[in-house]
Design a protein around this motif. Structure first.
Motif, short mmCIF file in Angstrom:
data_model
loop_
_atom_site.label_atom_id
_atom_site.label_comp_id
_atom_site.label_asym_id
_atom_site.label_seq_id
_atom_site.Cartn_x
_atom_site.Cartn_y
_atom_site.Cartn_z
N ILE A 6 37.69 5.78 24.05
CA ILE A 6 38.49 6.13 22.88
C ILE A 6 37.93 7.35 22.16
CG2 ILE A 6 39.23 5.29 20.61
CD1 ILE A 6 39.26 2.47 21.82
N LEU A 7 36.60 7.48 22.13
CA LEU A 7 35.96 8.56 21.39
C LEU A 7 36.46 9.96 21.77
CD1 LEU A 7 33.91 9.10 19.16
CD2 LEU A 7 32.16 9.24 20.92
N PRO A 8 36.57 10.31 23.07
CA PRO A 8 37.08 11.64 23.39
C PRO A 8 38.50 11.88 22.89
CG PRO A 8 36.00 10.69 25.30
CD PRO A 8 36.09 9.61 24.26
N ILE A 9 39.31 10.84 22.93
CA ILE A 9 40.69 10.97 22.45
C ILE A 9 40.70 11.23 20.95
CG2 ILE A 9 42.88 9.74 22.13
CD1 ILE A 9 42.17 8.25 24.80
N ILE A 10 39.90 10.45 20.23
CA ILE A 10 39.80 10.63 18.78
C ILE A 10 39.28 12.02 18.46
CG2 ILE A 10 38.60 9.87 16.69
CD1 ILE A 10 38.71 7.01 17.86
N SER A 17 43.64 18.58 14.81
CA SER A 17 44.09 18.71 13.42
C SER A 17 43.14 19.60 12.63
CB SER A 17 44.21 17.34 12.76
OG SER A 17 42.94 16.72 12.68
N PHE A 18 41.87 19.56 12.99
CA PHE A 18 40.86 20.37 12.33
C PHE A 18 41.15 21.85 12.53
CE2 PHE A 18 36.36 21.82 11.89
CZ PHE A 18 36.12 21.29 10.63
N TYR A 19 41.66 22.20 13.71
CA TYR A 19 41.92 23.59 14.03
C TYR A 19 43.36 24.01 13.78
CZ TYR A 19 37.35 23.61 16.19
OH TYR A 19 36.01 23.53 16.40
N PHE A 137 26.36 14.30 18.95
CA PHE A 137 26.89 15.37 18.11
C PHE A 137 28.34 15.07 17.72
CE2 PHE A 137 29.37 19.23 17.62
CZ PHE A 137 28.68 19.86 16.60
N ASN A 138 29.14 14.64 18.69
CA ASN A 138 30.54 14.34 18.41
C ASN A 138 30.69 13.20 17.41
OD1 ASN A 138 31.47 16.38 20.07
ND2 ASN A 138 31.61 15.06 21.85
N ARG A 139 29.82 12.20 17.53
CA ARG A 139 29.84 11.10 16.56
C ARG A 139 29.49 11.59 15.16
NH1 ARG A 139 28.64 7.99 20.95
NH2 ARG A 139 26.39 8.23 20.96
N LYS A 140 28.47 12.45 15.08
CA LYS A 140 28.08 13.02 13.78
C LYS A 140 29.22 13.83 13.17
CE LYS A 140 23.95 14.60 12.77
NZ LYS A 140 22.65 15.32 12.79
N LEU A 141 29.86 14.64 14.01
CA LEU A 141 30.97 15.47 13.55
C LEU A 141 32.12 14.60 13.05
CD1 LEU A 141 31.90 18.43 13.30
CD2 LEU A 141 32.89 18.19 15.58
N LEU A 142 32.44 13.57 13.81
CA LEU A 142 33.51 12.66 13.43
C LEU A 142 33.17 11.94 12.12
CD1 LEU A 142 36.24 11.47 14.16
CD2 LEU A 142 35.05 9.76 15.54
N LYS A 143 31.92 11.53 11.96
CA LYS A 143 31.48 10.87 10.73
C LYS A 143 31.63 11.82 9.54
CE LYS A 143 27.59 8.39 8.61
NZ LYS A 143 28.00 8.74 7.30
N TYR A 145 33.65 14.32 9.28
CA TYR A 145 35.09 14.50 9.05
C TYR A 145 35.65 13.30 8.27
CZ TYR A 145 40.02 15.30 9.97
OH TYR A 145 41.36 15.51 9.82
N ARG A 146 35.26 12.10 8.69
CA ARG A 146 35.72 10.88 8.00
C ARG A 146 35.23 10.84 6.56
NH1 ARG A 146 34.27 6.52 12.57
NH2 ARG A 146 36.11 6.78 13.87
N ASP A 147 33.95 11.18 6.36
CA ASP A 147 33.38 11.18 5.02
C ASP A 147 34.09 12.19 4.13
OD1 ASP A 147 31.60 9.25 5.90
OD2 ASP A 147 29.88 10.63 6.01
N LYS A 148 34.38 13.35 4.69
CA LYS A 148 35.09 14.39 3.92
C LYS A 148 36.51 13.92 3.58
CE LYS A 148 36.52 19.17 3.95
NZ LYS A 148 36.74 20.39 4.71
N ALA A 149 37.17 13.29 4.55
CA ALA A 149 38.53 12.80 4.32
C ALA A 149 38.55 11.68 3.27
CB ALA A 149 39.13 12.30 5.63
N ALA A 150 37.52 10.85 3.26
CA ALA A 150 37.44 9.76 2.29
C ALA A 150 37.25 10.29 0.87
CB ALA A 150 36.31 8.81 2.66
N LYS A 151 36.56 11.41 0.74
CA LYS A 151 36.32 12.02 -0.59
C LYS A 151 37.57 12.70 -1.12
CE LYS A 151 31.41 12.77 0.07
NZ LYS A 151 30.34 13.76 0.26
#
Length: 152
Positions: A6-10, A17-19, A137-143, A145-151
């Motif tokens: 699932i991670l690569p798809i996410i 969407s980021f780009y 790295f991808n997990r950190k980036l996703l985290k 992104y999620r943290d930024k979206a939550a704020k």
């Protein structure tokens, strides 16, 4: 499905969407790329000889993979929103499916060549460490992104 599947798809969807903002695409991509280079350099502990041979291979692979995923897949995704799928003929749907399969095959063949090239430069252990570091790295980036979206 496992999280590894699932991670690569996410990540693809997040990066897509980021780009999406065209005037900031290159700037954001370069910023993420620089962060990734720094992260991988620290994690892999490459010798100067390894680094000299590794980075051209890695950057070439990364650029080609980005092109396939973001340029070709963007075209497919536009055709895949709910309204468009309903209006596609069976022939158009079949053609689109074939195009997606071809791109998936291109990505697979690119990965095979990349792994083959890496084996000439790095030990199997370092290649596995690279894979793990990229996932981290991808997990950190996703985290982030999620943290930024939550704020927001």
């Amino acid at each position: 499905m496992k999280i590894k599947n699932i991670l690569p798809i996410i990540l693809f969807l997040v990066s897509f969407s980021f780009y999406a903002q065209s005037n900031k695409t290159d700037e954001k991509r370069e910023k993420i790329k620089a962060y990734k280079v720094s992260f991988l350099t620290t994690e892999l502990e490459l010798t100067s000889t390894e680094a000299e041979k590794f980075w051209p291979i890695y950057n070439s692979y990364d650029d080609k993979q980005y092109e396939l995923r973001h340029e070709k897949m963007k075209t497919y995704l536009k055709k895949l929103d709910d309204d468009n799928i309903s209006s596609l003929s069976e022939k158009e749907a079949s053609t689109l499916l074939s195009q997606i399969e071809c791109t998936d095959k291109e990505l697979y063949l690119l990965r095979v060549k990349y792994n083959s090239d890496l084996k000439k430069v790095l030990s199997a252990k370092k290649i596995l460490k690279l894979k793990k570091s990229e996932d981290d790295f991808n997990r950190k980036l996703l985290k982030q992104y999620r943290d930024k979206a939550a704020k927001d």
